[in-house]
Design an enzyme around this catalytic site. Sequence first.
Site, mmCIF file in Angstrom:
data_model
loop_
_atom_site.group_PDB
_atom_site.id
_atom_site.type_symbol
_atom_site.label_atom_id
_atom_site.label_comp_id
_atom_site.label_asym_id
_atom_site.label_seq_id
_atom_site.Cartn_x
_atom_site.Cartn_y
_atom_site.Cartn_z
ATOM 1 N N SER A 180 0.792 -1.218 0.000
ATOM 2 C CA SER A 180 0.000 0.000 0.000
ATOM 3 C C SER A 180 0.831 1.278 0.000
ATOM 4 O O SER A 180 0.347 2.315 -0.436
ATOM 5 C CB SER A 180 -0.971 0.005 1.179
ATOM 6 N N HIS A 208 -5.473 -3.495 -2.824
ATOM 7 C CA HIS A 208 -5.200 -2.521 -3.886
ATOM 8 C C HIS A 208 -5.187 -3.117 -5.292
ATOM 9 O O HIS A 208 -5.062 -2.381 -6.268
ATOM 10 C CB HIS A 208 -3.869 -1.824 -3.619
ATOM 11 N N LYS A 239 -12.014 0.470 -1.418
ATOM 12 C CA LYS A 239 -11.078 1.104 -2.351
ATOM 13 C C LYS A 239 -11.709 1.106 -3.741
ATOM 14 O O LYS A 239 -12.616 1.888 -3.979
ATOM 15 C CB LYS A 239 -9.732 0.409 -2.234
HETATM 16 C C1 LIG Z 1 -6.739 -0.523 3.313
HETATM 17 C C2 LIG Z 1 -6.108 -1.822 3.592
HETATM 18 C C3 LIG Z 1 -6.627 -2.709 4.544
HETATM 19 C C4 LIG Z 1 -7.748 -2.317 5.447
HETATM 20 O O1 LIG Z 1 -8.944 -2.313 4.756
HETATM 21 P P1 LIG Z 1 -10.141 -1.373 5.306
HETATM 22 O O2 LIG Z 1 -11.328 -1.916 4.613
HETATM 23 O O3 LIG Z 1 -9.796 0.003 4.940
HETATM 24 O O4 LIG Z 1 -10.193 -1.590 6.791
HETATM 25 C C5 LIG Z 1 -6.038 -3.948 4.661
HETATM 26 N N1 LIG Z 1 -4.972 -4.300 3.920
HETATM 27 C C6 LIG Z 1 -4.431 -3.459 3.020
HETATM 28 C C7 LIG Z 1 -3.245 -3.902 2.225
HETATM 29 C C8 LIG Z 1 -4.966 -2.194 2.833
HETATM 30 O O5 LIG Z 1 -4.410 -1.343 1.985
#
Ligand SMILES: *Cc1c(COP(=O)(O)O)cnc(C)c1O
Length: 388
Positions: A180, A208, A239
């Site tokens: 990320s 992602h 996302k």
């Molecule tokens: C954003 C993210 C999460 C957490 O997900 P949310 O739905 O925002 O709690 C977990 N793992 C990765 C790699 C992320 O980028």
Amino acid sequence: MSAWRDRYLADASDWRSAGLERRRRVVRPVTSTQVEADGKLVTAFASNDYLGLSRHPSLIEAIAEGARHFGAGAGASHLISGHHEVHEVLEHEIARFAGKPAALHFMNGYVANLALMTALAGKGDVIYSDAFNHASIVDGARLSQAEINIYPHADVQALETLLKASAARQKLVVTDAVFSMDGDVAPLRELLALCEQYDALLIVDDAHGLGVWGPEGRGSLQALGLQSERIVYMGTLGKSAGLSGAFVAAEELIIDRLIQRARPYVFSTAGSPALAHATLTALDLIRSADAARGRLVIYRERLQSASSGWRPYRLLTSSTPIQPLVIGENTATVRIADALLQEGLWVPAIRPPTVPKGSARLRITLSAAHTLEDIERLVGALSRVILV
Ligand SMILES: *Cc1c(COP(=O)(O)O)cnc(C)c1O
């Protein structure tokens, strides 16, 4: 007499002087990429809404329709009386989307990772975790009470050395598919080969990659054509999907174990049925978003070709919409971010502990909702601001 006050004030002051203090900007969305942030209209390169779905009219309508048909709240946890028909339908649809036999829907990715780590690993097991994995994986692994081996980022050889040396009852390898903060991609094919050789489970967090990669945006595994019973696939819906939520897709045996044992799942109210209904629409929109995925490629290539003008700073080589420009020092990073904001461009400054010390960066994230004009404005402003 207030020990707590003295302690927290001292901590806050240390935090501030280390340049670590965070500030929330209050946002009022205007379009997918234009927001009023603290009252100032800016173009944002700051969200994970890669496909621009968060303001898609069909998705907004689906939430309203879902609420009318199925209610605003679920009323209880899944195991009591909160598992609505629309949740059940969604889980089947997610399984189909992910190419797995079964799936489980969660309120968010953080909780899904806590659930995964704690339900699949325990005392006597070993979790092998990439050094750059998301905080929710780190926290889940700690909570599981398994032994944790952190292997150097994306280092398949180092991982093999660790696996070879272990006599553990059960081994679990866990990795972000797309990291990320760097936007690079895990060596998934090699990791799977190792897991097969050493009889380990492979847990892949595709927060992602989902929506952005693979045929119809079905994610990093399908982009590489990887399929295996030993892969546990986790995706998030806040996302690319433009909503909130997450899922795990895997063999029935694994999904059932989560339902039985994952405390973050068992002891938590089920997600809104309206949201579950809208998630079905989001999956449809992702599948048909080839044009949006094409724009992301064009925008990324434009940034990469402009990046030679930003030396000595380095735009990391990333084939994803996450395009981090590494500045290094905290205060310099914040200065550049502030200067961009003056020009009406919002790019977040990411600092330790989110990234390693000395690698503070501007985390540029692209969205298909950007226009080529937005990208050119960013390129021009960065080139000016960096020179100062
Ligand atoms: C954003 C993210 C999460 C957490 O997900 P949310 O739905 O925002 O709690 C977990 N793992 C990765 C790699 C992320 O980028």
